[in-house]
Design a protein around this motif. Sequence first.
Motif, mmCIF file in Angstrom:
data_model
loop_
_atom_site.group_PDB
_atom_site.id
_atom_site.type_symbol
_atom_site.label_atom_id
_atom_site.label_comp_id
_atom_site.label_asym_id
_atom_site.label_seq_id
_atom_site.Cartn_x
_atom_site.Cartn_y
_atom_site.Cartn_z
ATOM 1 N N VAL A 64 45.483 41.873 38.039
ATOM 2 C CA VAL A 64 44.396 41.232 37.300
ATOM 3 C C VAL A 64 44.269 41.908 35.956
ATOM 4 O O VAL A 64 44.646 43.080 35.790
ATOM 5 N N SER A 65 43.753 41.177 34.987
ATOM 6 C CA SER A 65 43.557 41.723 33.645
ATOM 7 C C SER A 65 42.156 42.286 33.527
ATOM 8 O O SER A 65 41.180 41.608 33.865
ATOM 9 N N HIS A 66 42.042 43.538 33.088
ATOM 10 C CA HIS A 66 40.738 44.167 32.922
ATOM 11 C C HIS A 66 39.967 43.435 31.825
ATOM 12 O O HIS A 66 40.489 43.221 30.718
ATOM 13 N N PRO A 67 38.719 43.028 32.095
ATOM 14 C CA PRO A 67 37.973 42.211 31.130
ATOM 15 C C PRO A 67 37.627 42.914 29.827
ATOM 16 O O PRO A 67 37.396 42.258 28.817
ATOM 17 N N SER A 68 37.604 44.242 29.822
ATOM 18 C CA SER A 68 37.173 44.944 28.612
ATOM 19 C C SER A 68 38.330 45.346 27.703
ATOM 20 O O SER A 68 38.206 45.319 26.476
ATOM 21 N N ASN A 69 39.479 45.704 28.282
ATOM 22 C CA ASN A 69 40.581 46.172 27.435
ATOM 23 C C ASN A 69 41.892 45.427 27.657
ATOM 24 O O ASN A 69 42.900 45.732 27.000
ATOM 25 N N GLY A 70 41.901 44.471 28.566
ATOM 26 C CA GLY A 70 43.082 43.657 28.786
ATOM 27 C C GLY A 70 44.194 44.324 29.576
ATOM 28 O O GLY A 70 45.269 43.744 29.773
ATOM 29 N N THR A 71 43.977 45.533 30.039
ATOM 30 C CA THR A 71 44.995 46.250 30.820
ATOM 31 C C THR A 71 45.294 45.510 32.121
ATOM 32 O O THR A 71 44.372 45.052 32.809
ATOM 33 N N GLY A 390 43.460 50.392 44.006
ATOM 34 C CA GLY A 390 43.159 49.346 43.038
ATOM 35 C C GLY A 390 42.446 48.157 43.643
ATOM 36 O O GLY A 390 42.064 47.221 42.923
ATOM 37 N N LEU A 391 42.220 48.163 44.968
ATOM 38 C CA LEU A 391 41.565 47.022 45.614
ATOM 39 C C LEU A 391 40.131 46.852 45.130
ATOM 40 O O LEU A 391 39.638 45.725 44.990
ATOM 41 N N GLY A 392 39.453 47.978 44.885
ATOM 42 C CA GLY A 392 38.079 47.887 44.408
ATOM 43 C C GLY A 392 38.000 47.190 43.064
ATOM 44 O O GLY A 392 37.164 46.316 42.841
ATOM 45 N N THR A 393 38.898 47.556 42.146
ATOM 46 C CA THR A 393 38.916 46.937 40.825
ATOM 47 C C THR A 393 39.319 45.471 40.915
ATOM 48 O O THR A 393 38.720 44.603 40.256
ATOM 49 N N LEU A 394 40.339 45.172 41.723
ATOM 50 C CA LEU A 394 40.766 43.782 41.900
ATOM 51 C C LEU A 394 39.643 42.922 42.456
ATOM 52 O O LEU A 394 39.385 41.809 41.966
ATOM 53 N N ALA A 395 38.961 43.438 43.490
ATOM 54 C CA ALA A 395 37.868 42.682 44.104
ATOM 55 C C ALA A 395 36.721 42.488 43.118
ATOM 56 O O ALA A 395 36.127 41.406 43.038
#
Length: 527
Positions: A64-71, A390-395
């Motif tokens: 998934v793409s991080h909403p704040s920095n696009g990572t 990374g599941l927490g961030t993905l979720a």
Amino acid sequence: MIHTQASTDQPMTPNNTNASRRFSLLTLLESLGNKLPHPSVLFIIFSLIVVLLSAIFTASGSSVSHPSNGTIISAKSLLSSEGLRWMISSAVSNFMQFAPVGPVIVAVMGIAVAEHSGLLGALLKKLTRNIPARFLSLAIVFTGVISSLGFDAGYVVLIPLAGLIFKAAGRAPLAGIAAAFAGVSGGYSANLLLGPVDAILSGISTEAVHLVDSNAAVLASDNYYFIIVSTFLVSIVGALITDKVIEPRLAKSSIEEENLVSEDHQGDEPAAKISASKLPAENERLALRWAGLFSIAYLLFLAMLVIPENALLRNPDPNGLAALPLLKNFVVFIALYAALAGALYGFISGAYRSASDWIEGMESGVATLASYLVMMFFAAQFVNYFAWSGLGTLAAINGANWLQQAQLSHTSLLLAFILVSALINLMIGSASAKWAILAPVFLPMLYITGVAPEAAQMAYRIGDSSTNIITPLMPYFGVVLAFAQRHQAKTGMGTLISLMLPYSLALLLAWSILLLGWMMLELPLGP
């Protein structure tokens, strides 16, 4: 666990048929809740689930793409060689660096001295003595809310004492017990002072929000303004329910002699729980006077740490909150105050004779943390597994995207989260265990949609506290039932639940409205 009595025990309400219908759902919830394993076992199961899911999502190439920095963030498998090495090498550090562990131990060490010396018990008796009749319910509920600082002091002292106070005033003892229970347990997330629960929840919240923002943090004081106002809300709502709903439904108490412990013994027994010895009244009064003087001096000491321009703990940033350094370490100052005040009370009252006595008090408090520390070990593994994989961030990001598409307002999200927390509380008794499960999933998700983590935390606390008093899974539920049976032998599980249900619903409604109104007015929840 105390189970519901046989059907021959009638609830103490005028309409037993309607009460039975209400009990059926609650009995089902109790039955389901009893089938859940111990919270520590739950965290082991959840950790294993995270391990398996991490492997599945990694194999499927989830990212998934991080909403704040696009990572681009991808899942990492805990079943890989890297993951296995990390789990083994990080097991100890995961626990030792887990935010809820250290502050709680420090807080308990201090407050345990105040409890062990008898200071908290004496304060509870002092607060509930010589109260005008029309303010009796209000005073009992208010004292119950405040007593949550003292762990089980409110349960073992105030609740049985409230029954005796109501009886002496010619009122139904069970109404007094219900009012005290509503304050102690239903108002667990309200207080005039910060306590261990603030440290526990804020620590878990900080760990959870780090899944999406490593610079974000939730302080123990971040709900402070709101919980102060909540103290008065809970007290007023609890008093109104007691006087207008509960007591009118209770018949005049008909105490059965074989179940009645004499008032003298009943009054002394709870005090003995938190007092080193039976103390003369004059000793207690003198010790309380000195504890009061010490409290004033301690407040002045804290003020001198932050008010003068060059004060030791004043924030060097002129644009920031002056007391911020103190607030960041407030748990330490609370613990220090409780320990010193408790020791002073103990020595002046005669409960303590040597330094080993107050050390024993600290040790007794820490000893009660054994099950908590075991649970926190496995909770720390679960939270860190969730983060590393990374599941927490993905979720959180996927959930936030879904919530944004649903276009729900922040107030709607908070209200939904309050209701979810309230329902889950009926199944899992431990507040910290539930938040350790919910926070890594919901808090980052809400954070990404713009809901502040302290607001999400407060929403959880409202749902959790409001239903504490109607779940048999709450550890002290059976204790309160036993106190009620001293006054009415046929008091059963259904009786107590039916007494507490109006408090639960009223608190859930009033408290939710307060939070939503607070957020609409954009008022700060804390410093």
